[in-house]
Design an enzyme around this catalytic site. Structure first.
Site, PDB file in Angstrom:
ATOM      1  CE  LYS A  49      -3.044   0.665   3.436  1.00  0.00           C
ATOM      2  NZ  LYS A  49      -3.656   1.808   4.169  1.00  0.00           N
ATOM      3  CB  SER A  50       3.852   2.276   1.945  1.00  0.00           C
ATOM      4  OG  SER A  50       3.307   2.143   3.225  1.00  0.00           O
TER       5      SER A  50
ATOM      6  N   GLY B  97      -5.596   7.794   5.536  1.00  0.00           N
ATOM      7  CA  GLY B  97      -4.742   8.792   6.167  1.00  0.00           C
ATOM      8  C   GLY B  97      -3.465   9.029   5.385  1.00  0.00           C
TER       9      GLY B  97
ATOM     10  NE  ARG C 268      -6.160   8.002  10.917  1.00  0.00           N
ATOM     11  CZ  ARG C 268      -5.571   7.251  10.002  1.00  0.00           C
ATOM     12  NH1 ARG C 268      -6.286   6.722   9.029  1.00  0.00           N
ATOM     13  NH2 ARG C 268      -4.272   7.040  10.045  1.00  0.00           N
TER      14      ARG C 268
ATOM     15  CB  SER D  80       5.198  10.210  11.604  1.00  0.00           C
ATOM     16  OG  SER D  80       4.209  10.254  10.594  1.00  0.00           O
TER      17      SER D  80
ATOM     18  CD  GLN E 150       0.386   8.294   7.348  1.00  0.00           C
ATOM     19  OE1 GLN E 150      -0.187   9.200   7.955  1.00  0.00           O
ATOM     20  NE2 GLN E 150      -0.196   7.133   7.106  1.00  0.00           N
TER      21      GLN E 150
ATOM     22  CG  ASP F 217       0.326   0.392   9.588  1.00  0.00           C
ATOM     23  OD1 ASP F 217      -0.247   1.117  10.424  1.00  0.00           O
ATOM     24  OD2 ASP F 217       0.769   0.818   8.515  1.00  0.00           O
TER      25      ASP F 217
ATOM     26  CE  LYS G 198      -0.479   3.891  12.505  1.00  0.00           C
ATOM     27  NZ  LYS G 198       0.078   4.221  11.168  1.00  0.00           N
TER      28      LYS G 198
ATOM     29  NE  ARG H 258      -2.707  -1.735   8.703  1.00  0.00           N
ATOM     30  CZ  ARG H 258      -2.360  -2.187   7.504  1.00  0.00           C
ATOM     31  NH1 ARG H 258      -2.461  -3.474   7.240  1.00  0.00           N
ATOM     32  NH2 ARG H 258      -1.918  -1.362   6.573  1.00  0.00           N
TER      33      ARG H 258
END
Length: 445
Positions: free
Chosen positions: A27-28, A100, A128, A173, A175, A326, A353, A402
């Site tokens: 996914k990333s 996110g 979030r 992080s 992100q 995750d 999350k 998840r």
């Protein structure tokens, strides 16, 4: 935002799991491949893209800002990019769904372009906080109008030219790091991110692959300094996305905790900044063998052979958290079936999350018979020593994919079926989850 009716499902023990499976693309890497391809001039091709709702939200947003993104009949995606600095003003709000990652990374992209964008999301994403990204992007000159608490809906007004910054991450992080680096692509001068605790490095690997001038220095204490020269000219690429190690964690743990199981999971990305789950499981005694280790598109990849194992509880080092943040929900399930006590600490990030994953996992595990103590920054779990969990309860997912998949796996090692209140969120990251688990022998009602 329209609301979708919940889709409950029950998973139950049916005996050993076996077979060969392939999980969807990482996914990333999928998110980043679309974003950077959209900023390159020319046509990029992406094979193995994760076609879950989160990544499709990224694709829709990049289309709204000018990129031409299409899926071919062969499953390959082509992206005609617009070039760094040439993103167009989106005509409507960018709907991020539950993603996110899409939201925070795209905020970075937009921040250094002379456009405005409104970000909206579903009920879970709208809870979030985005302040950790708003802070550094405000320093480069972008302006924000956010809902209370720095939440969505949120309007971002980008600035060009933006101001290059040196930003020290207050928390680990990937992100936030990626958002600052993506903003730096269209910022004159050098943008620096100082990372006291290393996080997943997909952005750095892929930025280099697209031709960005990016340097990484590592200091003696492990701190990483990432420097990116702005006003970059990115070159189109051919990208092969490896299997998502987070998604692979679910059939991996299922095979470990269901007696007699022997499963091969093909083409799993094992980037060292992402593979913490597999190293921790091995420390617990898991029989996981890496077959045909190779490199695909600059990322290490292998096939995993996983056999049922007697797991032992351990104290998980807090410094491993960024490489498996995750994957802790599914690790908690493994710990609930292990011999002895598993202690986790340093997991405050899990409280912000898709749900508060510490509370959600503690509540659900207790409901199906596990012994769990919730602390401020982790869980302490006393395992069953391999005996089945009681099961027989309905678990709340809190709209978190998840959580849903973790308890589906737990149901395979419980005396009575475990009911998941809503499997719908799984579409965001692992749309073939139930079919894949069925192919290994799991039973779904």
């Amino acid at each position: 935002m329209h609301q979708v009716a919940p889709t409950p499902a029950a998973f139950k023990s049916v005996g050993a799991l076996s077979g060969r499976v392939r999980v969807p693309g990482d996914k990333s890497i999928s998110h980043r491949s679309l974003m950077l391809s959209a900023l390159a001039v020319g046509e990029s091709r992406v094979e193995g893209l994760l076609e879950g709702e989160d990544v499709l939200a990224t694709a829709a947003a990049m289309r709204a800002m000018g990129a031409d993104i299409k899926r071919g009949d062969d499953g390959c995606w082509t992206v005609q990019g617009v070039g760094v600095g040439a993103l167009l003003q989106p005509a409507q709000a960018l709907d991020m769904g539950n993603s996110g990652t899409s939201t925070r990374l795209l905020m970075g992209l937009v921040a250094s372009h002379p456009i405005s964008a409104t970000f909206v999301g579903d009920a879970s994403l709208s809870k979030r906080p985005m302040n950790r990204v708003i802070e550094p992007l405000s320093q480069i000159g972008a302006e924000f109008s956010a809902s209370p608490g720095g939440r969505l809906p949120l309007m971002l007004r980008g600035i060009c030219p933006a101001v290059p910054i040196e930003y020290r991450l207050p928390v680990a992080s990937a992100q936030v790091k990626s958002a600052v680096l993506l903003a730096g692509l269209n910022t004159p001068g050098i943008t620096r991110v100082i990372e006291p605790v290393p996080t997943r490095d997909h952005s750095e690997r892929m930025l280099r692959g697209f031709g960005a001038d990016l340097m990484v220095e590592q200091e003696a204490d492990g701190t990483r300094i990432i420097a990116l020269r702005g006003e970059a000219e990115l070159r189109p690429q051919q990208i092969v996305v490896p299997g998502d190690p987070s998604s692979a964690g679910f059939p991996t743990v299922a095979a470990l905790i269901v007696p007699g199981s022997d499963v091969v999971i093909e083409n799993v990305g094992l980037n060292p900044t992402r593979a913490g789950l597999y190293e921790v499981l091995r420390q617990m005694g898991a029989d996981i063998t890496y077959l045909d280790q190779r490199e695909v598109g600059g990322e290490p990849v292998a096939d995993l052979r996983v056999r049922a194992s007697t797991l032992k509880g351990i104290e998980v080092p807090p410094d491993v958290a960024p490489s498996m943040i995750d994957e802790f929900p599914i690790l908690f399930v493994a710990a609930a079936l292990a011999e002895g006590r598993t202690v986790t600490r340093g997991l405050e990030e899990l409280r912000v999350k898709e749900s508060d994953r510490l509370s959600a996992m503690a509540e659900g595990l207790r409901a199906i018979g596990a012994r769990v103590e919730e602390t401020e920054d982790g869980l302490i779990i006393d395992g069953t020593g391999g005996e089945p969990l009681a099961g027989g309860a309905t678990v709340a997912t809190h709209l978190d994919h998840r959580i849903a998949m973790s308890f589906a796996v737990a149901g395979l090692a419980a005396r009575d079926a475990v009911t998941i209140d809503d499997m719908g969120p799984v579409q965001t990251s692992f749309p073939i989850f139930t079919d894949l688990m069925r192919s290994l022998g799991a039973e779904l009602r």
